[in-house]
Write a protein that holds these residues in place. Structure first.
Motif, PDB file in Angstrom:
ATOM      1  N   VAL A 274      52.039  33.821  53.280  1.00  0.00           N
ATOM      2  CA  VAL A 274      51.015  34.556  52.580  1.00  0.00           C
ATOM      3  C   VAL A 274      51.834  35.795  52.086  1.00  0.00           C
ATOM      4  N   ALA A 275      52.479  36.399  53.080  1.00  0.00           N
ATOM      5  CA  ALA A 275      53.025  37.715  52.610  1.00  0.00           C
ATOM      6  C   ALA A 275      54.088  37.505  51.458  1.00  0.00           C
ATOM      7  N   GLU A 276      54.473  36.212  51.383  1.00  0.00           N
ATOM      8  CA  GLU A 276      55.330  35.789  50.117  1.00  0.00           C
ATOM      9  C   GLU A 276      54.699  35.596  48.979  1.00  0.00           C
ATOM     10  N   ARG A 277      53.575  34.647  49.112  1.00  0.00           N
ATOM     11  CA  ARG A 277      52.795  34.262  48.041  1.00  0.00           C
ATOM     12  C   ARG A 277      51.703  35.208  47.727  1.00  0.00           C
ATOM     13  N   GLY A 278      51.247  36.138  48.540  1.00  0.00           N
ATOM     14  CA  GLY A 278      50.390  37.197  48.067  1.00  0.00           C
ATOM     15  C   GLY A 278      49.021  36.575  48.263  1.00  0.00           C
ATOM     16  N   ILE A 279      47.868  37.400  47.992  1.00  0.00           N
ATOM     17  CA  ILE A 279      46.216  36.971  48.263  1.00  0.00           C
ATOM     18  C   ILE A 279      45.959  36.572  46.922  1.00  0.00           C
ATOM     19  N   VAL A 280      44.996  35.863  46.756  1.00  0.00           N
ATOM     20  CA  VAL A 280      44.303  35.233  45.636  1.00  0.00           C
ATOM     21  C   VAL A 280      42.843  35.678  45.671  1.00  0.00           C
ATOM     22  N   LEU A 281      42.399  36.687  44.869  1.00  0.00           N
ATOM     23  CA  LEU A 281      41.151  37.128  44.766  1.00  0.00           C
ATOM     24  C   LEU A 281      40.119  36.146  43.642  1.00  0.00           C
ATOM     25  N   THR A 282      39.218  35.344  44.161  1.00  0.00           N
ATOM     26  CA  THR A 282      38.249  34.809  43.141  1.00  0.00           C
ATOM     27  C   THR A 282      36.667  35.167  43.442  1.00  0.00           C
ATOM     28  N   GLU A 298      45.937  48.301  51.452  1.00  0.00           N
ATOM     29  CA  GLU A 298      45.505  48.423  52.724  1.00  0.00           C
ATOM     30  C   GLU A 298      46.157  47.115  53.598  1.00  0.00           C
ATOM     31  N   THR A 299      46.784  46.184  53.107  1.00  0.00           N
ATOM     32  CA  THR A 299      47.295  45.138  53.832  1.00  0.00           C
ATOM     33  C   THR A 299      48.812  45.002  53.403  1.00  0.00           C
ATOM     34  N   GLY A 300      49.407  45.816  52.217  1.00  0.00           N
ATOM     35  CA  GLY A 300      50.778  45.742  51.966  1.00  0.00           C
ATOM     36  C   GLY A 300      51.138  44.492  51.365  1.00  0.00           C
ATOM     37  N   ILE A 301      50.107  43.571  51.087  1.00  0.00           N
ATOM     38  CA  ILE A 301      50.434  42.204  50.396  1.00  0.00           C
ATOM     39  C   ILE A 301      49.915  42.220  49.076  1.00  0.00           C
ATOM     40  N   ASN A 302      51.003  41.539  48.339  1.00  0.00           N
ATOM     41  CA  ASN A 302      50.605  41.672  46.935  1.00  0.00           C
ATOM     42  C   ASN A 302      49.394  40.736  46.422  1.00  0.00           C
ATOM     43  N   THR A 303      48.335  41.382  45.689  1.00  0.00           N
ATOM     44  CA  THR A 303      47.311  40.694  45.578  1.00  0.00           C
ATOM     45  C   THR A 303      46.683  40.574  44.077  1.00  0.00           C
ATOM     46  N   VAL A 304      46.315  39.340  43.865  1.00  0.00           N
ATOM     47  CA  VAL A 304      46.032  39.188  42.215  1.00  0.00           C
ATOM     48  C   VAL A 304      44.774  38.675  42.163  1.00  0.00           C
ATOM     49  N   VAL A 305      44.076  38.832  41.032  1.00  0.00           N
ATOM     50  CA  VAL A 305      42.677  38.354  40.765  1.00  0.00           C
ATOM     51  C   VAL A 305      42.907  37.129  39.896  1.00  0.00           C
ATOM     52  N   ALA A 306      42.204  35.780  40.312  1.00  0.00           N
ATOM     53  CA  ALA A 306      42.556  34.540  39.685  1.00  0.00           C
ATOM     54  C   ALA A 306      41.950  34.945  38.194  1.00  0.00           C
ATOM     55  N   GLU A 307      42.443  33.909  37.198  1.00  0.00           N
ATOM     56  CA  GLU A 307      42.041  34.125  35.845  1.00  0.00           C
ATOM     57  C   GLU A 307      40.605  33.598  35.884  1.00  0.00           C
ATOM     58  N   ASP A 308      39.471  34.032  35.169  1.00  0.00           N
ATOM     59  CA  ASP A 308      38.308  33.844  35.271  1.00  0.00           C
ATOM     60  C   ASP A 308      37.669  33.485  36.563  1.00  0.00           C
ATOM     61  N   PRO A 309      37.545  34.691  37.435  1.00  0.00           N
ATOM     62  CA  PRO A 309      37.266  34.259  38.809  1.00  0.00           C
ATOM     63  C   PRO A 309      35.984  33.813  39.155  1.00  0.00           C
ATOM     64  N   GLY A 310      34.903  34.015  38.268  1.00  0.00           N
ATOM     65  CA  GLY A 310      33.898  33.550  38.557  1.00  0.00           C
ATOM     66  C   GLY A 310      33.754  32.035  38.346  1.00  0.00           C
TER      67      GLY A 310
END
Length: 330
Positions: A274-282, A298-310
């Motif tokens: 997870v630390a390597e791949r990051g967190i995905v927000l959907t 807050e976590t120090g982990i790379n976080t991205v928003v998924a495309e078209d999250p809804g």
């Protein structure tokens, strides 16, 4: 020609229907308006949403799903029937195979209720899928490999946080703090600070337009209209994105807490992934301004928003059977 495969994201706020080969063909609010006197359904989806808070006494506009759980079984069944037949269109001579998505916190009894309702609404086969898995598939993550991925799915009724590997959830937690709670928090804030009562739809519109969870250098403002608590007359107020951030602070803190607790429970090998791949927000809540920045901070982990999250949960639900057949090596 085989039976049609349909994926349904049975959300608290919206229902999305995905048809194999066509993509998402329907996205409508999970709202049903029915006549209390005759018990007949008057409208479903967008048409019914327009009626919330604006109906005469005998017509009720209800959301049969509350916090990701069926609160009104009969209405949910009718709603599913409506969406399935709308998705099938004219070619409804074969019953469809339906994959349907539920939050990871639902009990076996609640799962059974969804399954029953789907069969009764006209499905031939029903597969019940946990939300984080559908979200991961829809976000384009290959969940079939032994590699940890973390999903934070913020819907209307629930927020699901899970670490997924080899096609299943390893650690997951779901809390009933999500989009609906954000709207309520905004309503409370405006009432407390402006003596102004605003409706659910107004609060939601403000959240979508200027909602943020991260401090902005240039806050935006929006005018909200409602009723004055003192005089009872219509009144409007100007609120800023900074105020919305303040209103949402408590809800967001609860979501952050869950993210931390899931990370703490994750086995070390997967935590390293997870630390390597990051967190995905959907989920629709991922669209709140600066959410990924906040989580990253807050976590120090790379976080991205998924495309078209809804949309990702619906897409993932629709693709689930194909993906899982790879895992099982059929």
């Amino acid at each position: 020609m085989g039976a049609t495969e349909i994926g349904i994201d049975l959300g608290t706020a919206n229902i999305l229907v995905y048809v194999k080969g066509k993509g998402i063909i329907l996205k409508e609010p999970s709202v049903v308006a029915y006549d209390k006197d005759t018990n007949k359904i008057r409208a479903v989806g967008e048409e019914a949403r327009q009626m919330i808070g604006k109906t005469p006494g005998n017509i009720m506009a209800v959301r049969p799903m509350r916090q990701g759980v069926i609160s009104d079984y009969e209405v949910t069944e009718k709603m599913l029937k409506y969406f399935i037949s709308k998705a099938m269109g004219k070619r409804a001579f074969r019953k469809p195979r339906v994959s349907i998505c539920v939050p990871s916190s639902v009990t076996e009894v609640e799962k059974k209720a969804v399954e029953e309702a789907t069969y009764r609404a006209g499905a031939r086969d029903v597969a019940i899928i946990e939300e984080p898995i559908a979200a991961a598939i829809g976000a384009g993550i290959d969940i079939t490999i032994p590699f940890g991925n973390m999903i934070v799915d913020i819907g209307g009724g629930t927020t699901d946080v899970a670490v997924i590997s080899l096609g299943g959830t390893v650690v997951s937690t779901s809390i009933k703090v999500a989009g609906d709670n954000f709207d309520e928090a905004i309503m409370r804030y405006v009432r407390k600070n402006y003596n102004l009562i605003i409706g659910e739809r107004t609060a939601e519109a403000a959240k979508i337009k200027i909602g943020t969870v991260y401090p902005e250098t240039l806050p935006h403002t929006i005018e909200v209209k409602g009723r004055d608590t003192v005089s009872g007359l219509p009144k409007s107020a100007e609120i800023s994105s900074e105020e919305i951030r303040e209103a949402l602070a408590e809800c967001i803190a609860q979501i952050m807490e869950v993210i931390h607790s899931v990370l703490e429970k994750t086995p070390p090998e997967l935590a390293a992934d997870v630390a390597e791949r990051g967190i995905v927000l959907t989920g629709g809540g991922a669209l709140l301004g600066g959410f990924e920045k906040l989580i990253e901070e807050e976590t120090g982990i790379n976080t991205v928003v998924a495309e078209d999250p809804g949309m990702v949960v619906a897409v993932g639900t629709g693709q689930y059977l194909d993906v899982m057949s790879k895992v099982e090596g059929k």
